[in-house]
Design a protein around this motif. Structure first.
Motif, PDB file in Angstrom:
ATOM      1  N   TYR A  42       1.089  -1.145  -0.242  1.00  0.00           N
ATOM      2  CA  TYR A  42      -0.092  -0.049  -0.129  1.00  0.00           C
ATOM      3  C   TYR A  42       1.109   1.207   0.378  1.00  0.00           C
ATOM      4  O   TYR A  42       0.505   1.688  -0.931  1.00  0.00           O
ATOM      5  CB  TYR A  42      -1.065   0.330   1.423  1.00  0.00           C
ATOM      6  N   GLU A  43       1.813   1.217   0.366  1.00  0.00           N
ATOM      7  CA  GLU A  43       2.770   2.024   0.795  1.00  0.00           C
ATOM      8  C   GLU A  43       3.604   2.369  -1.021  1.00  0.00           C
ATOM      9  O   GLU A  43       3.131   3.303  -0.798  1.00  0.00           O
ATOM     10  CB  GLU A  43       4.200   2.443   1.819  1.00  0.00           C
ATOM     11  N   GLN A  46       0.957   3.798  -2.492  1.00  0.00           N
ATOM     12  CA  GLN A  46       0.748   5.229  -2.777  1.00  0.00           C
ATOM     13  C   GLN A  46       1.872   6.519  -3.648  1.00  0.00           C
ATOM     14  O   GLN A  46       1.170   7.448  -3.917  1.00  0.00           O
ATOM     15  CB  GLN A  46       0.386   5.646  -0.795  1.00  0.00           C
ATOM     16  N   MET A  47       2.947   5.998  -3.123  1.00  0.00           N
ATOM     17  CA  MET A  47       4.437   6.296  -3.703  1.00  0.00           C
ATOM     18  C   MET A  47       4.196   6.528  -5.425  1.00  0.00           C
ATOM     19  O   MET A  47       4.365   7.510  -6.074  1.00  0.00           O
ATOM     20  CB  MET A  47       5.531   6.116  -3.176  1.00  0.00           C
ATOM     21  N   ALA A  49       1.137   6.357  -6.617  1.00  0.00           N
ATOM     22  CA  ALA A  49       0.059   6.974  -7.789  1.00  0.00           C
ATOM     23  C   ALA A  49       0.395   8.704  -7.909  1.00  0.00           C
ATOM     24  O   ALA A  49       0.603   9.470  -8.352  1.00  0.00           O
ATOM     25  CB  ALA A  49      -0.787   6.377  -6.730  1.00  0.00           C
ATOM     26  N   ALA A  50       1.916   9.024  -6.057  1.00  0.00           N
ATOM     27  CA  ALA A  50       1.896  10.539  -6.367  1.00  0.00           C
ATOM     28  C   ALA A  50       2.505  10.468  -7.176  1.00  0.00           C
ATOM     29  O   ALA A  50       3.084  12.133  -7.969  1.00  0.00           O
ATOM     30  CB  ALA A  50       2.414  10.664  -4.595  1.00  0.00           C
ATOM     31  N   LEU A  56      -5.343   5.761  -7.602  1.00  0.00           N
ATOM     32  CA  LEU A  56      -5.042   4.841  -6.246  1.00  0.00           C
ATOM     33  C   LEU A  56      -6.606   3.948  -6.569  1.00  0.00           C
ATOM     34  O   LEU A  56      -7.096   4.593  -5.519  1.00  0.00           O
ATOM     35  CB  LEU A  56      -4.276   4.811  -5.295  1.00  0.00           C
TER      36      LEU A  56
END
Length: 68
Positions: A42-43, A46-47, A49-50, A56
Protein backbone atom coordinates in the motif's frame (compact mmCIF):
# COMPACT_ATOMS: atom_id res chain seq x y z
CA UNK A 1 1.72 -28.91 5.27
CA UNK A 2 2.52 -25.97 3.01
CA UNK A 3 1.15 -22.65 4.24
CA UNK A 4 0.84 -20.01 1.55
CA UNK A 5 1.76 -16.48 2.45
CA UNK A 6 -0.47 -13.76 1.03
CA UNK A 7 1.04 -11.61 -1.68
CA UNK A 8 -0.01 -8.20 -2.91
CA UNK A 9 0.91 -6.65 -6.26
CA UNK A 10 0.92 -3.06 -7.49
CA UNK A 11 0.09 -2.54 -11.16
CA UNK A 12 0.33 0.42 -13.53
CA UNK A 13 -2.62 0.83 -15.92
CA UNK A 14 -3.73 3.56 -18.29
CA UNK A 15 -6.29 4.53 -15.63
CA UNK A 16 -3.91 4.73 -12.66
CA UNK A 17 -2.20 2.59 -10.03
CA UNK A 18 -3.97 -0.55 -8.77
CA UNK A 19 -3.27 -2.67 -5.69
CA UNK A 20 -4.44 -6.28 -6.04
CA UNK A 21 -4.30 -9.32 -3.79
CA UNK A 22 -2.24 -12.06 -5.42
CA UNK A 23 -0.07 -11.83 -8.50
CA UNK A 24 -1.66 -12.40 -11.89
CA UNK A 25 -0.76 -11.66 -15.47
CA UNK A 26 -3.49 -9.15 -16.32
CA UNK A 27 -3.81 -7.72 -19.82
CA UNK A 28 -3.05 -3.99 -20.06
CA UNK A 29 -1.47 -3.91 -16.58
CA UNK A 30 2.23 -3.68 -15.82
CA UNK A 31 3.35 -5.15 -12.50
CA UNK A 32 5.46 -2.63 -10.60
CA UNK A 33 5.96 -4.30 -7.22
CA UNK A 34 4.93 -7.41 -5.27
CA UNK A 35 5.38 -8.17 -1.58
CA UNK A 36 3.94 -10.24 1.26
CA UNK A 37 2.97 -7.25 3.39
CA UNK A 38 -0.21 -5.34 2.54
CA UNK A 39 1.11 -2.31 4.41
CA UNK A 40 4.33 -2.18 2.35
CA UNK A 41 2.46 -2.77 -0.91
CA UNK A 42 0.00 0.00 0.00
CA UNK A 43 2.84 2.39 0.85
CA UNK A 44 4.55 1.62 -2.48
CA UNK A 45 1.25 2.09 -4.36
CA UNK A 46 0.69 5.48 -2.71
CA UNK A 47 4.18 6.64 -3.67
CA UNK A 48 3.80 5.35 -7.25
CA UNK A 49 0.45 7.13 -7.62
CA UNK A 50 1.85 10.38 -6.21
CA UNK A 51 4.99 10.28 -8.40
CA UNK A 52 2.93 9.69 -11.53
CA UNK A 53 0.05 11.95 -10.46
CA UNK A 54 -2.39 9.07 -10.98
CA UNK A 55 -5.32 7.82 -8.89
CA UNK A 56 -4.88 4.77 -6.67
CA UNK A 57 -7.44 1.96 -6.73
CA UNK A 58 -7.48 -0.88 -4.25
CA UNK A 59 -9.09 -3.98 -5.71
CA UNK A 60 -11.06 -6.48 -3.64
CA UNK A 61 -8.98 -7.87 -0.82
CA UNK A 62 -9.58 -11.33 0.59
CA UNK A 63 -11.73 -11.57 3.69
CA UNK A 64 -9.97 -12.90 6.75
CA UNK A 65 -11.99 -15.55 8.56
CA UNK A 66 -10.87 -16.63 12.00
CA UNK A 67 -12.00 -19.90 13.47
CA UNK A 68 -12.48 -20.55 17.15
Amino acid sequence: MLIQQPIFTVYLTSQGIELHPGCEDYPYRQALHSCKSFELAYEFAQMAAACRNLPLQIKQLPTVVSGA
